[in-house]
Design a protein around this motif. Sequence first.
Motif, short mmCIF file in Angstrom:
data_model
loop_
_atom_site.label_atom_id
_atom_site.label_comp_id
_atom_site.label_asym_id
_atom_site.label_seq_id
_atom_site.Cartn_x
_atom_site.Cartn_y
_atom_site.Cartn_z
N SER A 40 36.01 52.68 55.98
CA SER A 40 35.03 52.86 57.06
C SER A 40 35.23 54.21 57.75
CB SER A 40 35.17 51.73 58.08
OG SER A 40 34.31 51.94 59.18
N THR A 41 34.14 54.91 57.99
CA THR A 41 34.21 56.19 58.70
C THR A 41 34.59 56.01 60.17
OG1 THR A 41 31.82 56.06 59.12
CG2 THR A 41 32.53 57.28 57.16
N ASP A 42 34.40 54.80 60.69
CA ASP A 42 34.78 54.53 62.08
C ASP A 42 36.28 54.71 62.28
OD1 ASP A 42 32.15 53.96 62.59
OD2 ASP A 42 32.40 51.78 62.37
N LEU A 43 37.07 54.40 61.26
CA LEU A 43 38.52 54.56 61.38
C LEU A 43 38.90 56.02 61.53
CD1 LEU A 43 39.67 52.02 58.61
CD2 LEU A 43 39.65 51.68 61.10
N TYR A 44 38.23 56.89 60.77
CA TYR A 44 38.52 58.33 60.88
C TYR A 44 38.04 58.88 62.22
CZ TYR A 44 39.60 58.31 55.89
OH TYR A 44 40.17 58.06 54.67
N GLU A 45 36.89 58.40 62.69
CA GLU A 45 36.40 58.85 63.98
C GLU A 45 37.33 58.42 65.10
OE1 GLU A 45 32.46 57.40 64.38
OE2 GLU A 45 31.63 58.65 62.77
N ALA A 46 37.84 57.21 65.03
CA ALA A 46 38.79 56.73 66.05
C ALA A 46 40.08 57.55 66.01
CB ALA A 46 39.08 55.26 65.83
N ARG A 104 40.35 60.69 65.01
CA ARG A 104 40.07 62.02 65.56
C ARG A 104 39.99 61.98 67.09
NH1 ARG A 104 36.90 62.64 60.77
NH2 ARG A 104 35.09 61.70 61.80
N GLN A 141 45.66 61.58 59.78
CA GLN A 141 44.62 60.68 59.31
C GLN A 141 44.93 60.18 57.89
OE1 GLN A 141 40.59 62.19 59.78
NE2 GLN A 141 41.23 63.41 61.54
#
Length: 311
Positions: free
Chosen positions: A204-210, A212, A221
Motif C-alpha cells: 500500500s502506498t499509504d504506508l510509504y506516505e505515513a 514520509r 522506508q
Amino acid sequence: MAQNDQRKRAAAPAPRRHHRTLKERLEPYLLIAPTVLLILGLMVVPIAIVIGYSLYDNVVTNPNPVFVGAANYVTILTSPAFWGAAGNTLVFTVASVVAHMVIGMAFAMMLNSKTMARVPRAIFRAIYILPWIFTASVVAVLWRLLLDPSGVINYLLTSLGVVHDAVPWLGTASTALLAVTVINIWSGYPFFMISLLAGLQNVSTDLYEAARVDGAGFFRQFASVTLPALRPILYSMALLDLLWTTQQFTLIWATTGGGPLGATEMLSTFTYKLAFNSYQFSMASTSAVLVLAASLIVAVFYVRRQRKEAQ
C-alpha cells in the motif's frame, strides 16, 4: 398386503443411495489415479531404484551385484573429489542466490518507481526479463562466445586497458568458477525481479506516505516498509532458488564441463561423470542419494514456510 408393498417400495431406493454414495466417494480417487501413477512411475520408483543401487557394488554392468551396505557412502564421504565438488557447489549456490536477491530487488524497485515514465518502464521490463526467456543451452553458447579470448568482453577489457592480454575466462582454473557464477546470476535474476515487482505493487502506498510524514528517508522506508512486506516472498524464493541452483547441470556442462582441473566441478557434474564417464553406477547412485537428502532438507523448510503463509 398393501402395507407390505408400501414397505417394500419405501425400502427399495436405499441400496441405490448407498451405491451412489460409494461412487461419489471413489470418484476423487479415480480422478487423481493417473497423476499418482505418473508420480510413482517417474519419481518414486526411480528414486527407490537409485537408493537400492547405492547399497550394492557393480550394479547395471554386473548381473550379480554384491551387497555392500553403507560402504559406498563411506567411500564417497571420504573422497576429496566429492568434497571439492561440494565446496564449488556451495560457493556457486550462495553467491548466485545472494546476487539474485540483490539484483532482483534493485531492478524491481527501479521498475516500480513512479518517477519513471510508462513507456521506458515497459521497455526496461522487456529487456531485463530477456535472460529468463533463454534456455540454459542458449545462455551457455552465448556466454562462451562472449568470454572467448577473441570475444567481445576481452576486446572491451583490453581496449580499456583493464587487462593487457586476452583472458580465457572459462579455460583458466582461477577464473572459471567466477565466470560460470556470473553467467548463472545473469540468467537467473529475472525470476526474483518479476516476483518482487509483483510483491512491491501490492504494498500500500499509504504506508510509504505515513513513513514520509514521520520523516523517514529512502533507506528507512526500505527497512521499515519494503523489507517487512516482501520478507515472505524473499524467504520462499531464496529456498526455491537454493534448490534449483544446487542442481544446476546444463549450464555448467555446456560451458566448462566441470573443468578446468575440476575448478567448476559441481555435485551434479561429479555424479554424471561417475555414472557415464567412469561407469561407476553404484558410486553415482550414492552421490545422487546424498544430494537428494540435502535437497529434501531445504524442501522441508520450503514446505513449512508455505504452510505458515497459507495459515
